[in-house]
Design an enzyme around this catalytic site. Sequence first.
Site, short mmCIF file in Angstrom:
data_model
loop_
_atom_site.label_atom_id
_atom_site.label_comp_id
_atom_site.label_asym_id
_atom_site.label_seq_id
_atom_site.Cartn_x
_atom_site.Cartn_y
_atom_site.Cartn_z
CB SER A 1 38.74 48.86 42.91
OG SER A 1 37.72 48.49 43.81
CE LYS B 1 35.44 49.14 40.64
NZ LYS B 1 35.51 47.90 41.44
#
Lengths: 205, 205
Positions: free
Chosen positions: A125, A163
């Site tokens: 990710s 993230k």
Amino acid sequence: MKALTRKQQDIYEFLLVNQKKLAYPPTLSELCLMLGLSSRGSLHKHIKALIEAGLVEPIDRKQTGIRLTEKAKEPLLDQDGGLPFVGRIAAGKPIEAIENVSYLAIPEQIKTKNPCYVLQVKGDSMIDEGIFDGDWVVIEQRSEARNGEIVVALIDKSEATLKFIEQYPHETLLIPANSSMAAMPFLPEQVEIQGVLVGQMRSYT
Amino acid sequence: MKALTRKQQDIYEFLLVNQKKLAYPPTLSELCLMLGLSSRGSLHKHIKALIEAGLVEPIDRKQTGIRLTEKAKEPLLDQDGGLPFVGRIAAGKPIEAIENVSYLAIPEQIKTKNPCYVLQVKGDSMIDEGIFDGDWVVIEQRSEARNGEIVVALIDKSEATLKFIEQYPHETLLIPANSSMAAMPFLPEQVEIQGVLVGQMRSYT
DNA sequence: AAACTTGTTCTTCTTTTGTTCTCTTGGTAT
DNA sequence: ATACCAAGAGAACAAAAGAAGAACAAGTTT
């Protein structure tokens, strides 16, 4: 695998502690001197047990000048300056804790004065940020972050993920660095910050 | 590559330490004197091992009085586990050496048993591999590589660069990991391998 | 030309290493 | 008591490391 005897544990511990002080891996005779023994034969029996236990390995070819060295897996005994390696983080799952915490030596440049720890990344990710599957990341332990920082976030007290973060009064965005993934909006109270990315490492071997 | 014996390590270390004090690269006889040996033949066997290990090289000029010199890549010897940070590497330029060599603590996982050193990357030629401008890379010192490895290559003895390598009988390709750059073909003799990438690190602070 | 010195290759020898063996001692459990 | 096991000492052995020296081809010096 047979359990180690007391003496064997002692010898193993001695090797762990003194390894770094030695110019080269010790010979049996040298170890005898250091340990106060007078028979290579006796020592060899213990070393053999350590080899079978996988804790030590001969330095080289068969019957060459054979010496000892710690195994590739050198757990424990870092501590002085090392950071704890506490687990793996994969998007969508809680942090997967490691059974035996080990310590990694980390260069000053990629850690901070505040407490840090190390996680291994699972998943892609953050690939556009150059953080690949299997990389290690150094995380500074804190509960607040500035917009644009990369954080370890715990979502709904169940899922951990790495993230970019953007925090607004009524919304918190967790943004992957992967062009094929979309930003994920949450309510501020759903997202708990567990740390901020300060470093990254990768092994090619 | 065979591991060095004790004596060979000693001699190598002696060369590292005394190299700068010597006006000319030493002859075998001179080295014998310094090392307390009385046979050139014995010493030669050790030197031969060092040459095969890539740590030392003859000064060449065919059959002239042949002497030894440390290899171009000699700079290391870690300091209690730390690796030397020796300079910056930017595509198209020689490695920019650092005035004061500093030592970085590097986790065991991203270095090898062989001598390693650390460079800082300048430029974006490996960006698709997750190696960004400003990242540090850990390089294992060796002069040969397998196809597909990422190497520090010296082109025409003047430019250093970090690239994938593909070696064929009559051509050596240096391949960037950047979709906007093309592979660069060279003659094998133009390209000298100075080390192989084994680790990478990045600081976000 | 002769008299070096260079690196290189041999063979021979000694020392050291890892390994295996037997024998002894001391402690512990059955 | 007997049986068992960890532990140490020491002898014996093959293989390797290390050292020494002789011999050689090729270069440089005198």
